[in-house]
Design an enzyme around this catalytic site. Sequence first.
Site, PDB file in Angstrom:
ATOM      1  N   ASN A  86       0.861  -1.188   0.000  1.00  0.00           N
ATOM      2  CA  ASN A  86       0.000   0.000   0.000  1.00  0.00           C
ATOM      3  C   ASN A  86       0.894   1.234   0.000  1.00  0.00           C
ATOM      4  O   ASN A  86       1.850   1.324   0.773  1.00  0.00           O
ATOM      5  CB  ASN A  86      -0.902  -0.012   1.233  1.00  0.00           C
ATOM      6  N   HIS A  99       6.649  -1.318   3.598  1.00  0.00           N
ATOM      7  CA  HIS A  99       6.462  -2.710   4.035  1.00  0.00           C
ATOM      8  C   HIS A  99       5.727  -3.498   2.964  1.00  0.00           C
ATOM      9  O   HIS A  99       4.888  -2.967   2.241  1.00  0.00           O
ATOM     10  CB  HIS A  99       5.721  -2.791   5.374  1.00  0.00           C
ATOM     11  N   HIS A 101       3.258  -6.642   2.503  1.00  0.00           N
ATOM     12  CA  HIS A 101       2.357  -7.600   3.147  1.00  0.00           C
ATOM     13  C   HIS A 101       2.459  -8.917   2.375  1.00  0.00           C
ATOM     14  O   HIS A 101       2.301  -8.926   1.149  1.00  0.00           O
ATOM     15  CB  HIS A 101       0.901  -7.145   3.045  1.00  0.00           C
TER      16      HIS A 101
HETATM   17  P1  5GP Z   1      -0.632  -0.548   5.903  1.00  0.00           P
HETATM   18  O1  5GP Z   1      -2.054  -0.253   6.278  1.00  0.00           O
HETATM   19  O2  5GP Z   1       0.269   0.636   6.209  1.00  0.00           O
HETATM   20  O3  5GP Z   1      -0.425  -1.071   4.525  1.00  0.00           O
HETATM   21  O4  5GP Z   1      -0.173  -1.735   6.850  1.00  0.00           O
HETATM   22  C1  5GP Z   1       0.260  -1.556   8.158  1.00  0.00           C
HETATM   23  C2  5GP Z   1       0.109  -2.881   8.846  1.00  0.00           C
HETATM   24  O5  5GP Z   1       0.892  -2.847  10.028  1.00  0.00           O
HETATM   25  C3  5GP Z   1      -1.328  -3.197   9.269  1.00  0.00           C
HETATM   26  O6  5GP Z   1      -1.733  -4.431   8.679  1.00  0.00           O
HETATM   27  C4  5GP Z   1      -1.249  -3.280  10.785  1.00  0.00           C
HETATM   28  O7  5GP Z   1      -2.058  -4.283  11.319  1.00  0.00           O
HETATM   29  C5  5GP Z   1       0.223  -3.541  11.036  1.00  0.00           C
HETATM   30  N1  5GP Z   1       0.744  -3.004  12.277  1.00  0.00           N
HETATM   31  C6  5GP Z   1       0.589  -1.730  12.756  1.00  0.00           C
HETATM   32  N2  5GP Z   1       1.237  -1.591  13.918  1.00  0.00           N
HETATM   33  C7  5GP Z   1       1.824  -2.782  14.192  1.00  0.00           C
HETATM   34  C8  5GP Z   1       2.635  -3.250  15.262  1.00  0.00           C
HETATM   35  O8  5GP Z   1       2.960  -2.531  16.211  1.00  0.00           O
HETATM   36  N3  5GP Z   1       3.047  -4.554  15.199  1.00  0.00           N
HETATM   37  C9  5GP Z   1       2.714  -5.376  14.162  1.00  0.00           C
HETATM   38  N4  5GP Z   1       3.191  -6.634  14.218  1.00  0.00           N
HETATM   39  N5  5GP Z   1       1.958  -4.967  13.130  1.00  0.00           N
HETATM   40  C10 5GP Z   1       1.514  -3.678  13.138  1.00  0.00           C
END
Ligand code: 5GP
Length: 113
Positions: A86, A99, A101
């Site tokens: 994303n 990151h 996924h």
């Molecule tokens: P995004 O929405 O930015 O593509 O993905 C961020 C991801 O990071 C989300 O799926 C969320 O659940 C995960 N996430 C956010 N904070 C933490 C954390 O402190 N630890 C872990 N393991 N995952 C996190």
Amino acid sequence: MEDCIFCRIVAEEIPCSKVYEDDLVLAFHDVNPAAPTHVLVIPKKHFTDITTLSAGDMKYVAAAISVIQQIARELELDSGFRVVVNTGSEAGQTVPHLHFHLLGGRKMEWPPG
Ligand code: 5GP
Ligand code: ZN
């Protein structure tokens, strides 16, 4: 980036469920999984998203893809998996540290929502 959650995970200031680590990347389970397998693979160096990577930074991307390949094999995601990056608020990026996924273990829909 001291106020970046993922930099703090890299620095071991915040715990994670680690899957893999080397000099370039760290992989850990997503705290709020969107699939039976949901691993995040991140560069240890801070990049906000893919738009801020320069040519010399592509080793982090290569390392991440290599780790994704290895984890998918180890977790036996033989029938398929999805890799999502994303980028920006409209795409749903909530953590401004690049990151990847790795999602698997269930049937995925297309197009994504
Ligand atoms: P995004 O929405 O930015 O593509 O993905 C961020 C991801 O990071 C989300 O799926 C969320 O659940 C995960 N996430 C956010 N904070 C933490 C954390 O402190 N630890 C872990 N393991 N995952 C996190
Ligand atoms: Zn960061």
